[in-house]
Design a protein around this motif. Structure first.
Motif, PDB file in Angstrom:
ATOM      1  N   PHE A 116       0.856  -1.189   0.000  1.00  0.00           N
ATOM      2  CA  PHE A 116       0.000   0.000   0.000  1.00  0.00           C
ATOM      3  C   PHE A 116       0.890   1.236   0.000  1.00  0.00           C
ATOM      4  O   PHE A 116       1.747   1.373   0.874  1.00  0.00           O
ATOM      5  N   VAL A 117       0.660   2.114  -0.970  1.00  0.00           N
ATOM      6  CA  VAL A 117       1.463   3.333  -1.042  1.00  0.00           C
ATOM      7  C   VAL A 117       0.541   4.545  -0.970  1.00  0.00           C
ATOM      8  O   VAL A 117      -0.368   4.700  -1.801  1.00  0.00           O
ATOM      9  N   GLU A 118       0.789   5.381   0.027  1.00  0.00           N
ATOM     10  CA  GLU A 118      -0.010   6.603   0.183  1.00  0.00           C
ATOM     11  C   GLU A 118       0.421   7.623  -0.863  1.00  0.00           C
ATOM     12  O   GLU A 118       1.611   7.935  -0.978  1.00  0.00           O
ATOM     13  N   LEU A 119      -0.531   8.128  -1.633  1.00  0.00           N
ATOM     14  CA  LEU A 119      -0.226   9.116  -2.665  1.00  0.00           C
ATOM     15  C   LEU A 119      -0.397  10.526  -2.116  1.00  0.00           C
ATOM     16  O   LEU A 119      -1.031  10.724  -1.079  1.00  0.00           O
ATOM     17  N   ALA A 120       0.144  11.487  -2.852  1.00  0.00           N
ATOM     18  CA  ALA A 120       0.086  12.878  -2.399  1.00  0.00           C
ATOM     19  C   ALA A 120      -1.357  13.361  -2.248  1.00  0.00           C
ATOM     20  O   ALA A 120      -1.662  14.195  -1.403  1.00  0.00           O
ATOM     21  N   ASP A 121      -2.283  12.798  -3.057  1.00  0.00           N
ATOM     22  CA  ASP A 121      -3.679  13.245  -2.993  1.00  0.00           C
ATOM     23  C   ASP A 121      -4.493  12.480  -1.948  1.00  0.00           C
ATOM     24  O   ASP A 121      -5.715  12.640  -1.862  1.00  0.00           O
ATOM     25  N   GLY A 122      -3.831  11.634  -1.171  1.00  0.00           N
ATOM     26  CA  GLY A 122      -4.519  10.943  -0.086  1.00  0.00           C
ATOM     27  C   GLY A 122      -5.035   9.562  -0.449  1.00  0.00           C
ATOM     28  O   GLY A 122      -5.357   8.757   0.426  1.00  0.00           O
ATOM     29  N   ARG A 123      -5.131   9.271  -1.756  1.00  0.00           N
ATOM     30  CA  ARG A 123      -5.557   7.927  -2.137  1.00  0.00           C
ATOM     31  C   ARG A 123      -4.431   6.946  -1.840  1.00  0.00           C
ATOM     32  O   ARG A 123      -3.277   7.337  -1.635  1.00  0.00           O
ATOM     33  N   ILE A 124      -4.782   5.658  -1.858  1.00  0.00           N
ATOM     34  CA  ILE A 124      -3.782   4.625  -1.620  1.00  0.00           C
ATOM     35  C   ILE A 124      -3.662   3.777  -2.881  1.00  0.00           C
ATOM     36  O   ILE A 124      -4.657   3.263  -3.394  1.00  0.00           O
ATOM     37  N   GLU A 179      -5.326   2.752   6.940  1.00  0.00           N
ATOM     38  CA  GLU A 179      -6.010   1.661   7.657  1.00  0.00           C
ATOM     39  C   GLU A 179      -7.255   1.178   6.906  1.00  0.00           C
ATOM     40  O   GLU A 179      -7.561  -0.001   6.886  1.00  0.00           O
ATOM     41  N   THR A 180      -7.957   2.126   6.276  1.00  0.00           N
ATOM     42  CA  THR A 180      -9.149   1.767   5.496  1.00  0.00           C
ATOM     43  C   THR A 180      -8.761   0.885   4.313  1.00  0.00           C
ATOM     44  O   THR A 180      -9.374  -0.150   4.054  1.00  0.00           O
ATOM     45  N   ALA A 181      -7.738   1.306   3.613  1.00  0.00           N
ATOM     46  CA  ALA A 181      -7.292   0.560   2.433  1.00  0.00           C
ATOM     47  C   ALA A 181      -6.847  -0.846   2.828  1.00  0.00           C
ATOM     48  O   ALA A 181      -7.217  -1.842   2.186  1.00  0.00           O
ATOM     49  N   LYS A 182      -6.090  -0.926   3.905  1.00  0.00           N
ATOM     50  CA  LYS A 182      -5.596  -2.233   4.357  1.00  0.00           C
ATOM     51  C   LYS A 182      -6.750  -3.145   4.731  1.00  0.00           C
ATOM     52  O   LYS A 182      -6.744  -4.342   4.442  1.00  0.00           O
ATOM     53  N   ARG A 183      -7.778  -2.559   5.362  1.00  0.00           N
ATOM     54  CA  ARG A 183      -8.921  -3.361   5.805  1.00  0.00           C
ATOM     55  C   ARG A 183      -9.712  -3.897   4.602  1.00  0.00           C
ATOM     56  O   ARG A 183     -10.142  -5.046   4.589  1.00  0.00           O
ATOM     57  N   LEU A 184      -9.873  -3.056   3.575  1.00  0.00           N
ATOM     58  CA  LEU A 184     -10.628  -3.483   2.379  1.00  0.00           C
ATOM     59  C   LEU A 184      -9.989  -4.718   1.742  1.00  0.00           C
ATOM     60  O   LEU A 184     -10.669  -5.673   1.372  1.00  0.00           O
ATOM     61  N   ILE A 185      -8.682  -4.694   1.626  1.00  0.00           N
ATOM     62  CA  ILE A 185      -7.989  -5.824   0.982  1.00  0.00           C
ATOM     63  C   ILE A 185      -7.945  -7.024   1.922  1.00  0.00           C
ATOM     64  O   ILE A 185      -8.116  -8.174   1.489  1.00  0.00           O
ATOM     65  N   PHE A 186      -7.765  -6.755   3.209  1.00  0.00           N
ATOM     66  CA  PHE A 186      -7.727  -7.845   4.199  1.00  0.00           C
ATOM     67  C   PHE A 186      -8.997  -8.688   4.112  1.00  0.00           C
ATOM     68  O   PHE A 186      -8.957  -9.914   4.129  1.00  0.00           O
TER      69      PHE A 186
END
Ligand SMILES: [Mn+2]
Length: 336
Positions: free
Chosen positions: A273-281, A318-325
């Motif tokens: 997971f890489v956090e982008l400058a615009d906040g998306r992952i 944390e949201t992104a990690k949870r979605l994939i988890f």
């Protein structure tokens, strides 16, 4: 394999075009860059006026493929300029290594309004059908393999530069002949390209032993975030904006770093997971065995291959990690 009829159509399309624009997907990898370089070289030799255009910055380790810096849309040329024809008029657009709007940010706008012939050369399952003529073979390990077949069909000369570029394409999409997509066709192509002048040891050095110190530090930062789940079968890692600031590395320096954790014997599937400058992952996914990660990516609007795919997710981390988890939990549960 691509059929002869499609090759004929592509040759016809190229024959009647004088000004050709070649582009590829965002986050260009070795296959994308190698195909652009090889095709650019071949079409220039045919007397075409060729322009290469990227939709996101070139990782520095692919720089040797090109004689000059490849312009980046949104940085060196604006999409409005491109649409207005201030950056050249083209009668043919060639898109290599993707067939999806989502992989062509900003260029998508140009493509949708441009009344030009489009040739697609791609090996992905995910497809929007962008081409008037498409050389698509989802059984090919790399788009470079399709291009090699095309060059042979068209009987275009295989120069040392073209052989090198196609070797980069094939070598990088197979993880330097380690991934499960390394089949006889890949190795036959490899040997043909070596015979035509590609030098594997030299290319390996340029591609894989050329880390900048900031990139190496970024890898260390990533490795320190490693978590294992489901008895070590699922590995996650992440990078925050702060890691890029602290190491001085760039976003494109993340390429291939996800594969490191597959050195752990238990790991079947992994996510970076890489956090982008615009906040998306940005989430990259790799699978070693049965789990089809392209399906997980597709659920969130992304795509790719069974064993390597990617998508964008909403932040925070944390949201992104949870979605994939949740997706991985379902699948690992099912597969026992
Ligand atoms: Mn590819």
């Amino acid at each position: 394999m691509v059929n002869d009829q499609s090759f004929e159509k592509a040759i016809e399309l190229i024959a009647k075009s004088a000004n050709v624009l070649i582009t590829t997907h965002t986050r260009p990898d070795g296959d994308a860059c190698g195909c652009m370089a090889a095709l650019g070289e071949a079409l220039t030799a045919l007397g075409k006026e060729v322009k290469l255009l990227l939709v996101s910055p070139l990782p520095q380790w692919y720089g040797f493929l090109f004689d000059e810096k490849v312009p980046v849309l949104g940085e060196d040329v604006g999409v409005e300029q491109l649409i207005a024809g201030q950056w050249g008029e083209y009668d043919l657009i060639v898109i290599v290594d993707t067939n999806s709007y989502s992989q062509l940010p900003k260029f998508e706008q140009y493509l949708k309004q441009a009344d030009k012939a489009v040739l697609v050369i791609d090996h992905h399952v995910t497809a929007d059908g962008l081409g008037d003529v498409e050389l698509v073979d989802s059984g090919a390990a790399a788009a470079g393999l399709i291009l090699l077949d095309f060059f042979k069909y068209a009987d275009w000369p295989m120069t040392e530069r073209i052989a090198e570029a196609l070797f980069v394409a094939i070598g990088s999409d197979t993880g330097w002949f380690q991934f499960g997509n390394t089949d006889g066709r890949v190795l036959r192509a490899g040997s043909e390209l070596i015979d035509a002048g590609a030098k594997p040891a030299e290319i390996y050095n340029k591609l894989y032993q050329s880390f900048s110190y900031p990139r190496f530090k970024l890898m260390v930062a990533m490795l320190n975030t490693l978590e294992l789940h489901f008895d070590g079968r699922y590995a996650t890692q992440y990078l925050l904006q702060r890691d890029f600031q602290q190491t001085g590395a760039a976003y494109q320096d993340t390429e291939n770093l996800i594969n490191e954790c597959h050195r752990i014997g238990t790991v079947e599937v992994s996510a970076l997971f890489v956090e982008l400058a615009d906040g998306r992952i940005r989430c990259s996914l790799r699978s070693r065995y049965d789990i089809d990660v392209s399906r997980i990516a597709a659920k969130f609007g992304g795509g790719g291959h069974k064993k390597a795919a990617g998508t964008y997710l909403p932040g925070p981390m944390e949201t992104a990690k949870r979605l994939i988890f949740q997706e991985i939990a379902m699948r690992l549960g099912k597969n026992g």
